[in-house]
Design an enzyme around this catalytic site. Structure first.
Site, short mmCIF file in Angstrom:
data_model
loop_
_atom_site.label_atom_id
_atom_site.label_comp_id
_atom_site.label_asym_id
_atom_site.label_seq_id
_atom_site.Cartn_x
_atom_site.Cartn_y
_atom_site.Cartn_z
N CYS A 1 -5.91 -3.99 -10.21
CA CYS A 1 -5.90 -3.05 -11.34
C CYS A 1 -4.47 -2.76 -11.81
O CYS A 1 -4.27 -2.26 -12.93
CB CYS A 1 -6.56 -1.73 -10.92
N ARG B 1 -23.99 22.11 -22.59
CA ARG B 1 -24.68 23.27 -23.17
C ARG B 1 -25.36 22.89 -24.48
O ARG B 1 -26.49 23.34 -24.75
CB ARG B 1 -23.66 24.40 -23.41
N SER C 1 -4.84 -7.90 0.19
CA SER C 1 -4.99 -6.45 -0.07
C SER C 1 -4.03 -5.92 -1.14
O SER C 1 -3.18 -5.09 -0.87
CB SER C 1 -4.79 -5.68 1.24
N GLU D 1 -7.88 -16.81 3.14
CA GLU D 1 -7.48 -16.43 1.79
C GLU D 1 -6.80 -17.62 1.13
O GLU D 1 -5.80 -18.13 1.63
CB GLU D 1 -6.54 -15.23 1.82
N TYR E 1 -10.51 27.74 -14.78
CA TYR E 1 -10.06 27.99 -16.15
C TYR E 1 -8.72 28.71 -16.15
O TYR E 1 -8.53 29.70 -15.44
CB TYR E 1 -11.08 28.82 -16.94
N ALA F 1 -9.54 -6.79 -1.38
CA ALA F 1 -10.07 -5.47 -1.03
C ALA F 1 -11.29 -5.54 -0.12
O ALA F 1 -11.29 -4.95 0.97
CB ALA F 1 -10.41 -4.72 -2.32
N ALA F 2 -12.33 -6.24 -0.53
CA ALA F 2 -13.57 -6.23 0.23
C ALA F 2 -13.42 -6.91 1.59
O ALA F 2 -13.80 -6.36 2.63
CB ALA F 2 -14.69 -6.89 -0.57
N ARG G 1 -11.81 -1.66 14.02
CA ARG G 1 -11.81 -0.30 14.59
C ARG G 1 -13.05 -0.06 15.42
O ARG G 1 -13.00 0.62 16.46
CB ARG G 1 -11.74 0.74 13.45
#
Length: 446
Positions: free
Chosen positions: A44, A440, A40, A34, A424, A12-13, A23
Site C-alpha cells: 500500500c 438520522r 513482509s 518467496e 464532540y 503479509a499472509a 509462536r
C-alpha cells in the site's frame, strides 16, 4: 522428525501465518518460499514511494528475511518460486531462480499466500514494454526505475479504482503529465454509488489529471494508448483496473476454487485438502452483511486471515468472522471511504433499501478550517438495519467510516447509530457527528 510447514509467498499472509504458527508450536520446521527480493512489505506504500514521500523501498519493509531467520527460526528462501504442488505426494516443486535449479520439498502442512495479480485486459499490445501493473514492491521498484530511466513525461493510468487514483496522484507529484482513462462515467464506480462518486470527478481533475471518464482503452502500441477518441502519448502505462487472486498453483494442484477464482477456504482458513491452508489476497472470505462469499484484496484482511491460519496450523483453534468491506484512500486533499454494501450490492443481495446523502462539514461549520464532506447511509427497509456507508470530504472526513464499520459488525440499526455517545467539540466535529446526521435522515425514511 519435526513436522514441516512450507509457506508459499513471503509477504503479509504467508509470513504472518508462519510467525503465528511458530509462536504456537516452537517445534515446527518452517520453510518459506518467496520468488521476489523482499518479505513482509507494505504494498500500500508503493504510491508514496513513487510520489517521493518514502525515500527508499526498504522503508516499506516491516521485517527482513534475516529477521525472520534469526528471531523466528523460519528458513526463508528468497528468489525461490513454487512452480507446482503435488497434494498426494505432499511435495512442492521449487525453482531456485538464482542457481537455475529445480527441486522438490516435502511438507506436512502447507500455507498458500500467493497474493493477487494486476488485472490485464485482453487488448492488442497489452504485453508491450512499459505497461505495468503494481502489486508487489518489486513491481513498484521496476516501474519507478523505468520512469527515471525514460525521464518519463507522459503517464497514462488505465482505471480509476483505489490503485488507479493513488498512482495517478503519485505521478502528478512525481512531475509527469497524467491522463486517466476510465470506461465508466465516474471513478471508483464499483465501490461508490453514483451520487457519491460524482464528487470525486472534480477532485481528480483538480489535481491536473486529464481524466477521460466514459472512455474505453482499445489497445496499445509503443508510446501510445489507443482510445475511441484517438491516441494518447504514453512513456509509461499504469494498470489500475484492480487485481485478481493469484490461485494458479492451487488450481493446478486440484484445490477447490471459489469466488472470482480465489481459493475456497472455511472459517478456519482451511482449504479443500486437509493440512493445506490459504489466506490473504489469493483466498476468498465472507461478507458479514451480504452473507456471501467474496474476494477482497486488502492488507488488513490478509493479516487477519493469516493470523487465523497460523493459529490453526500451530495446533490452536480460531475462526475468521468475515469482513464488512471497509476501505479508504485519499486523492490529494479529498478523502474517500466506504464500508458495507453499496445500493447496487445491497439490492443484489436481496435487501430492499432506503438511503440518504447529506452534505455537512468535517468540524463545526463556523470554524475557518471546516471542510465540506458528503455522507451516504444505506439501510434496510422496515428493520432499519445499517447496510453501508460512503464518505467523501476534506481532511478528517474519511476515518469516520470506522464508526459505521463498527456499527455494521454489531448489526446496528440506524436508530442505534443515532443514539451512539460519540465525542464532540467544535474543532473535531459538529454537535451531531456527520455519520449520525446521515443515519438520522435515513431513520426518518425507514
Amino acid at each position: 522428525m519435526a513436522e514441516r510447514l512450507v509457506v508459499v509467498g513471503g509477504d503479509a499472509a504467508g509470513m504472518a501465518a508462519a510467525s503465528q504458527a511458530r509462536r504456537r508450536d516452537p517445534s515446527l520446521d518452517i520453510v518459506a518460499l518467496e520468488r521476489g527480493t523482499r518479505t513482509s512489505y507494505s504494498a500500500c506504500g508503493i504510491p508514496y514511494l513513487v510520489a517521493g514521500d518514502v525515500e527508499s523501498p526498504d522503508d516499506l519493509v516491516a521485517r527482513t528475511p534475516d529477521e525472520f531467520r534469526q528471531e523466528h527460526r523460519i528458513d526463508v528462501r528468497m528468489r525461490h518460486e513454487a512452480t507446482a504442488i503435488d497434494l498426494d505426494a505432499r511435495t512442492v516443486e521449487v525453482r531456485d531462480l538464482v542457481h537455475e535449479r529445480t527441486f522438490r520439498l516435502g511438507f506436512d502442512q502447507l500455507m498458500v499466500g500467493t497474493g493477487a495479480r494486476p488485472i490485464r485486459p485482453d487488448l492488442p499490445g497489452i504485453d508491450g514494454p512499459h505497461i505495468r501493473g503494481v502489486q508487489t514492491l518489486d513491481d513498484g521498484c521496476r516501474m519507478l526505475g523505468e520512469a527515471r530511466e525514460l525521464e518519463c513525461r507522459d503517464v497514462v493510468v488505465v482505471g480509476s479504482g483505489f490503485i488507479g487514483l493513488e498512482m495517478a496522484e503519485a505521478f502528478v507529484r512525481w512531475g509527469a503529465k497524467v491522463t486517466m482513462v476510465e470506461a465508466n462515467e465516474r471513478p471508483m464506480s464499483r465501490q461508490l454509488d453514483p451520487d457519491v462518486g460524482d464528487r470525486l470527478v472534480t477532485a481528480v481533475r483538480g489535481l491536473g489529471i486529464d481524466a477521460r471518464f466514459g472512455e474505453a482503452v482499445e489497445g496499445f502500441e509503443e508510446g501510445l494508448v489507443h482510445t475511441a477518441s484517438g491516441p494518447l502519448r504514453a512513456d509509461l502505462v499504469v494498470l489500475g483496473l484492480g487485481v485478481a487472486p493469484e490461485a494458479t498453483l492451487a488450481e493446478e494442484a486440484g484445490l477447490e476454487l471459489g469466488t472470482r477464482g480465489s481459493i475456497r477456504v472455511n472459517r478456519r482458513q482451511a482449504t479443500s485438502t486437509p493440512g493445506v491452508w490459504a489466506a490473504g489476497d489469493c483466498a476468498e472470505t465472507y461478507h458479514r452483511v451480504s452473507q456471501r462469499r467474496i474476494h477482497i484484496a486488502l492488507g488488513t484482511v490478509a493479516n487477519k486471515t493469516a493470523r487465523i491460519a497460523g493459529v490453526n496450523i500451530g495446533g490452536g483453534y480460531a475462526t475468521f468472522p468475515g469482513v464488512v468491506g471497509t476501505a479508504i484512500t485519499k486523492v490529494c486533499g479529498t478523502e474517500v471511504a466506504r464500508t458495507g454494501l453499496s445500493t447496487e450490492e445491497a439490492e443484489r443481495a436481496g435487501f430492499a433499501t432506503v438511503s440518504a446523502t447529506v452534505e455537512t462539514t468535517t468540524i463545526a461549520g463556523y470554524l475557518p478550517d471546516a471542510q465540506p464532506m458528503v455522507v451516504k447511509a444505506i439501510a434496510e427497509q422496515v428493520t432499519g438495519r445499517l447496510l453501508g456507508m460512503q464518505i467523501v470530504g476534506g481532511s478528517g472526513a474519511a476515518k469516520r467510516i470506522d464508526t459505521a464499520a463498527t456499527a455494521l459488525s454489531a448489526e446496528m440499526t440506524v436508530d442505534d447509530v443515532v443514539e451512539l455517545d460519540l465525542s464532540y467539540a467544535p474543532p473535531f466535529s459538529s454537535t451531531w457527528d456527520p455519520v449520525q446526521v446521515a443515519a438520522r435522515v435515513v431513520a426518518g425514511k425507514v
